[in-house]
Design a protein around this motif. Structure first.
Motif, PDB file in Angstrom:
ATOM      1  N   ARG A 136      -3.956   2.878  -3.025  1.00  0.00           N
ATOM      2  CA  ARG A 136      -4.132   1.540  -3.343  1.00  0.00           C
ATOM      3  C   ARG A 136      -3.744   0.676  -2.077  1.00  0.00           C
ATOM      4  N   VAL A 146      -8.560   0.461  -4.763  1.00  0.00           N
ATOM      5  CA  VAL A 146      -7.850   0.601  -6.029  1.00  0.00           C
ATOM      6  C   VAL A 146      -8.067   2.037  -6.451  1.00  0.00           C
ATOM      7  N   GLY A 186      -3.017   1.809 -11.334  1.00  0.00           N
ATOM      8  CA  GLY A 186      -2.299   0.663 -10.663  1.00  0.00           C
ATOM      9  C   GLY A 186      -2.492  -0.525 -10.987  1.00  0.00           C
ATOM     10  N   SER A 195       0.882  -1.383   0.043  1.00  0.00           N
ATOM     11  CA  SER A 195      -0.031   0.115   0.005  1.00  0.00           C
ATOM     12  C   SER A 195       0.852   1.233  -0.014  1.00  0.00           C
TER      13      SER A 195
END
Ligand code: SIN
Length: 298
Positions: A274, A122, A131, A83
């Motif tokens: 993310r 996302v 991503g 992340s």
């Protein structure tokens, strides 16, 4: 019975299964066969609790936990956190995992087999998904390799070194990585594998050599090894072998590291969050003939 819908060069979508529940032997057989055939399987709408993610992953082999012991689920250390989110000024996960073409853990004697990634957040910009993760099909790359090069490399081996990818990320300078110390390098010695492997599920040959970690074809002198490695890397990343996965929250993706390469595309900013939960499964069971025979026969 799970439903498998194949996509293009590789990849398939799998529905009609609940991965939070123990999987029957026949369902596991279907999934294992589909994984060998399609390389990347997306199970939509499967946001799993960490223990369920671990239990699902363990069906494929042992899980490699992070060597640094950082960025793991506090209760289930087999589940890693990827992340770019910061809480109280501290990162909650590894922010730059896999951001170039590679195959997981080819630098280990026991290589990586399945990577399991579950999408919690996302990133999006103006409605566009960011991503994404790209994949390349190494069954096809082997099939379409120049026959003379196949013959030349028939019994060749390549050395894979963790430091190659790490050094590339240090030079890129995007994530504050520092060069590995001699002690850190010693913890991850290079490994040697055949350039062409027989895939344990499909029984077909794959090109097992990736730009992230492969540093040398051992049977060739250095100049020829460099030239042929470049040729292999250019060959294996041709557009016709590629597949791009655009994530949705809840996707659970598994991919076969023996038959594919992958690349996490870093096209989002720190403000575009993310969050993925990951289990990395080793190829410790999949090369055991009994495991494969029994699993596929169910
Ligand atoms: C990885 O290489 O394990 C990370 C892939 C991703 O985050 O898309």
């Amino acid at each position: 019975m799970p439903t498998i819908q194949p996509s293009g060069a590789l990849g398939a979508r799998v529905t009609d299964i609940d991965l939070s529940r123990p999987m029957s032997a026949p369902d596991f057989a279907t999934i294992l066969r589909a994984l060998g055939e399609h390389g990347v399987l997306c199970f939509p709408n499967q946001l799993l609790e960490p223990a369920a993610l671990r239990d699902f992953s363990l069906r494929f082999g042992s899980i490699q936990t992070s060597l640094s012991g950082k960025f793991q689920d506090p209760e289930i250390p087999e589940v890693g956190i990827l992340s770019n989110i910061m809480v109280d000024g501290k990162p909650i996960g590894l922010a730059d995992a896999g951001q170039d073409w590679h195959t997981d853990m080819s630098y280990r004697d026991t290589m990586g087999f399945v990577n399991v990634l579950n999408a919690h957040k996302v990133p999006r910009r103006n409605g566009q998904v960011l991503g994404s993760t790209e994949f390349a099909n190494m069954h096809k790359a082997y099939d379409e390799l120049d026959p003379a090069l196949k013959k030349k490399l028939e019994n060749a081996t390549a050395t894979h070194d963790f430091n190659k990818f790490w050094d590339m990320m240090v030079k890129r300078g995007t994530a504050n990585r520092k060069p590995l110390t001699p002690e850190e390098r010693a913890k991850r010695p290079p490994a040697v594998h055949p350039v062409f492997l027989t895939h344990p599920i499909t029984g077909r040959k794959v090109l097992y050599c990736n730009p992230g970690y492969a540093v040398r074809i051992n049977e060739l002198d250095e100049a020829e090894s460099d030239r042929i490695l470049e040729e292999l890397f250019a060959h294996q990343l041709q557009p016709r072998f590629l597949h791009k996965h655009q994530w949705s929250e809840g996707d659970l993706l598994i991919w076969d590291n023996i038959g594919t390469l992958h690349n996490a595309i870093p096209d989002y900013t720190v403000a575009e969050h993310r969050l993925m939960k990951r289990c990395q499964v080793m190829a410790d069971k999949v090369f055991q003939t009994d495991f494969i025979r029994q699993s596929l026969a169910a």
